[in-house]
Design a protein around this motif. Structure first.
Motif, PDB file in Angstrom:
ATOM      1  N   LEU A  38       0.846  -1.185   0.000  1.00  0.00           N
ATOM      2  CA  LEU A  38       0.000   0.000   0.000  1.00  0.00           C
ATOM      3  C   LEU A  38       0.884   1.237   0.000  1.00  0.00           C
ATOM      4  CD1 LEU A  38      -3.093   0.593   0.219  1.00  0.00           C
ATOM      5  CD2 LEU A  38      -2.719   0.948   2.656  1.00  0.00           C
ATOM      6  N   VAL A  39       0.579   2.203  -0.874  1.00  0.00           N
ATOM      7  CA  VAL A  39       1.351   3.438  -0.988  1.00  0.00           C
ATOM      8  C   VAL A  39       0.490   4.575  -0.452  1.00  0.00           C
ATOM      9  CG1 VAL A  39       2.621   4.956  -2.555  1.00  0.00           C
ATOM     10  CG2 VAL A  39       2.475   2.493  -3.041  1.00  0.00           C
ATOM     11  N   VAL A  40       0.995   5.245   0.598  1.00  0.00           N
ATOM     12  CA  VAL A  40       0.188   6.220   1.341  1.00  0.00           C
ATOM     13  C   VAL A  40       0.896   7.566   1.404  1.00  0.00           C
ATOM     14  CG1 VAL A  40      -0.814   6.751   3.617  1.00  0.00           C
ATOM     15  CG2 VAL A  40      -0.862   4.403   2.743  1.00  0.00           C
ATOM     16  N   ASP A  41       0.154   8.635   1.205  1.00  0.00           N
ATOM     17  CA  ASP A  41       0.658   9.986   1.427  1.00  0.00           C
ATOM     18  C   ASP A  41       0.710  10.229   2.930  1.00  0.00           C
ATOM     19  OD1 ASP A  41       0.610  12.877   1.958  1.00  0.00           O
ATOM     20  OD2 ASP A  41       0.310  13.122  -0.187  1.00  0.00           O
ATOM     21  N   ALA A  42       1.916  10.449   3.457  1.00  0.00           N
ATOM     22  CA  ALA A  42       2.076  10.571   4.912  1.00  0.00           C
ATOM     23  C   ALA A  42       1.415  11.821   5.463  1.00  0.00           C
ATOM     24  CB  ALA A  42       3.558  10.567   5.275  1.00  0.00           C
ATOM     25  N   ASP A  43       1.326  12.870   4.669  1.00  0.00           N
ATOM     26  CA  ASP A  43       0.756  14.125   5.145  1.00  0.00           C
ATOM     27  C   ASP A  43      -0.757  14.050   5.319  1.00  0.00           C
ATOM     28  OD1 ASP A  43       3.272  15.382   5.165  1.00  0.00           O
ATOM     29  OD2 ASP A  43       3.116  15.813   3.027  1.00  0.00           O
ATOM     30  N   THR A  44      -1.413  13.329   4.411  1.00  0.00           N
ATOM     31  CA  THR A  44      -2.874  13.297   4.428  1.00  0.00           C
ATOM     32  C   THR A  44      -3.442  11.963   4.890  1.00  0.00           C
ATOM     33  OG1 THR A  44      -3.011  12.532   2.139  1.00  0.00           O
ATOM     34  CG2 THR A  44      -2.913  14.918   2.501  1.00  0.00           C
ATOM     35  N   GLY A  45      -2.607  10.910   4.856  1.00  0.00           N
ATOM     36  CA  GLY A  45      -3.099   9.584   5.184  1.00  0.00           C
ATOM     37  C   GLY A  45      -3.883   8.941   4.059  1.00  0.00           C
ATOM     38  N   SER A  46      -3.911   9.585   2.890  1.00  0.00           N
ATOM     39  CA  SER A  46      -4.691   9.059   1.775  1.00  0.00           C
ATOM     40  C   SER A  46      -3.894   8.002   1.006  1.00  0.00           C
ATOM     41  CB  SER A  46      -5.092  10.187   0.817  1.00  0.00           C
ATOM     42  OG  SER A  46      -3.946  10.820   0.275  1.00  0.00           O
ATOM     43  N   VAL A  47      -4.614   7.011   0.499  1.00  0.00           N
ATOM     44  CA  VAL A  47      -3.998   5.936  -0.275  1.00  0.00           C
ATOM     45  C   VAL A  47      -3.758   6.427  -1.698  1.00  0.00           C
ATOM     46  CG1 VAL A  47      -4.314   3.621  -1.203  1.00  0.00           C
ATOM     47  CG2 VAL A  47      -5.033   4.148   1.144  1.00  0.00           C
ATOM     48  N   GLU A  48      -2.491   6.362  -2.127  1.00  0.00           N
ATOM     49  CA  GLU A  48      -2.125   6.818  -3.469  1.00  0.00           C
ATOM     50  C   GLU A  48      -2.129   5.678  -4.488  1.00  0.00           C
ATOM     51  OE1 GLU A  48      -1.331  10.239  -4.101  1.00  0.00           O
ATOM     52  OE2 GLU A  48      -2.280  10.287  -2.116  1.00  0.00           O
ATOM     53  N   ALA A  49      -1.792   4.484  -4.029  1.00  0.00           N
ATOM     54  CA  ALA A  49      -1.743   3.343  -4.943  1.00  0.00           C
ATOM     55  C   ALA A  49      -1.709   2.063  -4.136  1.00  0.00           C
ATOM     56  CB  ALA A  49      -0.509   3.422  -5.849  1.00  0.00           C
ATOM     57  N   ARG A  50      -1.989   0.959  -4.812  1.00  0.00           N
ATOM     58  CA  ARG A  50      -1.830  -0.363  -4.210  1.00  0.00           C
ATOM     59  C   ARG A  50      -1.134  -1.235  -5.252  1.00  0.00           C
ATOM     60  NH1 ARG A  50      -6.254  -1.086  -1.524  1.00  0.00           N
ATOM     61  NH2 ARG A  50      -5.454  -1.478   0.576  1.00  0.00           N
ATOM     62  N   TRP A  51       0.050  -1.754  -4.883  1.00  0.00           N
ATOM     63  CA  TRP A  51       0.834  -2.573  -5.804  1.00  0.00           C
ATOM     64  C   TRP A  51       0.570  -4.043  -5.510  1.00  0.00           C
ATOM     65  CZ3 TRP A  51       6.132   0.230  -4.677  1.00  0.00           C
ATOM     66  CH2 TRP A  51       6.076   1.535  -5.194  1.00  0.00           C
ATOM     67  N   PRO A  52       0.001  -4.794  -6.445  1.00  0.00           N
ATOM     68  CA  PRO A  52      -0.287  -6.214  -6.214  1.00  0.00           C
ATOM     69  C   PRO A  52       0.890  -7.104  -6.615  1.00  0.00           C
ATOM     70  CG  PRO A  52      -1.219  -5.516  -8.297  1.00  0.00           C
ATOM     71  CD  PRO A  52      -0.545  -4.294  -7.709  1.00  0.00           C
TER      72      PRO A  52
END
Length: 353
Positions: A38-52
Motif C-alpha cells: 500500500l502506498v500512502v501519502d504521509a501528510d494526508t493519510g490518503s492511499v495513493e496506490a496499491r501494488w499487487p
C-alpha cells in the motif's frame, strides 16, 4: 553550477516570500497475507496506490535517493518445488535465464527452501528483478547509499546479501539461531543482525561477507534501530519487555529501558531524543525520553505491531497485528489522529521523501 545557483536563488526568494515548497513524504506498507504493498501519502493519510503481486510480503526496505525498494516474501517452498520467477518487463530472456541459473552448492545452505525477493522501482512500483533466496524472508534492510540489501532468514539461520548495483545475489552468511531483524551501520560497511534464539547481535562485514563479532543482547533480541549518529543500537528484547541500548564501539549494553509486557516495533524521533515502542502484549505504546530514561504510555488496542516515525513531521504510523489498520499517532501526546485501512496485516513500513 549555474543550475545549482539558480535553484539556490529561487529557494532564497521563496523563503523571503514565505512560500518554500514542501515535498510529499510517502509511506509504503506491506500488507502481509493480502500480498500487496500500500502506498500512502504521509501528510494526508490518503492511499495513493496499491501494488499487487507480492506473495506473503513482510519485509520491506528503501532509503532516500535509492532507485529501488526491496520486498521479501515470508512464504517458503522446497527448492525442487520452486517455480522459475516470471521474467520482468524490460529484461531480456538471456539475462533472465543467466540470472536464475543454478549457483554453486557452497553459495546456498544445503537443503534450504527458497523464497522470492522482489526488486521494485520506487517511483512506479514496476518489478525489475525477482531473486531466489534461501529461506523465508522476515526482515529487509538497505544500506544508506542504496548499494546493498540484507535479508534475514529465520528458518536457515543466516542472512542473504544482495548487490543492488548488479541486482544479484551476493552471498549467504550464517549468523545465529533465528535471525529476525537487521539494520545497517551508517557507513554501510556492516549490517547488524539480531538472532532471537541465540540472544546475540551479529555484525556482518558486507563486502567480505563474514561475521566480524557477536554481541550479547538479552534473551530474545528482535527489532533493532540505529541512532542517527551511528553510535548506538536500540534492541527490543521482545518477551522481557525491555529495550537495550548497545554502544557499538565496545558492544556493551549501557542501559536497559523497561517497557513491560511483550514488545515489538520501535523507532527514534528525528533528534534521537525519544524512543517509541509498541507494546503488543499490553495494548499500549511507549515514548521513552532518552535523556532521563523515563517513559510515558498510552493505550492502543488491539496489539500495536510495527511502528515507524515519519521524519520531518510529528507523526508515527503504527500497525495492528489483529485488525487490518494502521494508526496515525501524534508523537507528543501519543493520541491517535487518524486511521488507514489496510488489507491483511501491516508489516515493515518504509518512509521515503
Amino acid at each position: 553550477m549555474k543550475t545549482e545557483m539558480k535553484f539556490a536563488l529561487a529557494t532564497a526568494t521563496l523563503t523571503l516570500l514565505g512560500t518554500v515548497p514542501t515535498f510529499a513524504t510517502t509511506v509504503y506498507i506491506p500488507e502481509g497475507s493480502a500480498g500487496e504493498i500500500l502506498v500512502v501519502d504521509a501528510d494526508t493519510g490518503s492511499v495513493e496506490a496499491r501494488w499487487p503481486g507480492f506473495e506473503a510480503v513482510h519485509g520491506l526496505a528503501g532509503v532516500p535517493g535509492a532507485r529501488y525498494i526491496v520486498a521479501g516474501s515470508y512464504s517458503e517452498v522446497a527448492k525442487e518445488e520452486a517455480e522459475a520467477p516470471a521474467k520482468p518487463d524490460g529484461v531480456s530472456q538471456d539475462e533472465h535465464e543467466a540470472h536464475h541459473a543454478s549457483r554453486a552448492a557452497s553459495v546456498m545452505p544445503k537443503d534450504a527452501g527458497v523464497s522470492i525477493l522482489t526488486i521494485v522501482e520506487a517511483e512506479t512500483g514496476a518489478v525489475v528483478r525477482r531473486i531466489e533466496v534461501p529461506g523465508a524472508v522476515h526482515h529487509v534492510a538497505m544500506s544508506p547509499d542504496g548499494r546493498y540489501a540484507a535479508v534475514t532468514h529465520p528458518t536457515t539461520d543466516g542472512i542473504s546479501i544482495i548487490d543492488l548495483d548488479t541486482l544479484a545475489f551476493k552471498a549467504f552468511v550464517p549468523t545465529g539461531t533465528s535471525p529476525n531483524y537487521a539494520v545497517f551501520a551508517r557507513d554501510g560497511r556492516s549490517v547488524f543482525v539480531t538472532n532471537a534464539d541465540s540472544g546475540t547481535i551479529s555484525e556482518v562485514d558486507v563486502d567480505k561477507t563474514f561475521v566480524k563479532r557477536n554481541i550479547l543482547s538479552g534473551e530474545a533480541p528482535e527489532h533493532v534501530v540505529i541512532s542517527h549518529d551511528g553510535k548506538r543500537l536500540y534492541v527490543a528484547d521482545a518477551y522481557a519487555g525491555k529495550v537495550h541500548e548497545v554502544i557499538i564501539a565496545d558492544g556493551n549494553i549501557s542501559r536497559s529501558l523497561d517497557v513491560g509486557g511483550e514488545i515489538h516495533g520501535l523507532d527514534l524521533s528525528d533528534d534521537d531524543g525519544t524512543l517509541f515502542v509498541s507494546g503488543k502484549g499490553d495494548d499500549k505504546i511507549a515514548a521513552i525520553d532518552l535523556s532521563s530514561g523515563k517513559a510515558k504510555f498510552a493505550a492502543l488496542a488491539p496489539a500495536p505491531y510495527h511502528l515507524t516515525t515519519i521524519a520531518g513531521t510529528n507523526s508515527l504510523f503504527v500497525s495492528s497485528r489483529e485488525e487490518p489498520k494502521v494508526w496515525i499517532v501524534d508523537q507528543e501526546n501519543l493520541a491517535v489522529t487518524g486511521e488507514i485501512a489496510v488489507s491483511g496485516e501491516g508489516h515493515e513500513m518504509v518512509v521515503l521523501p
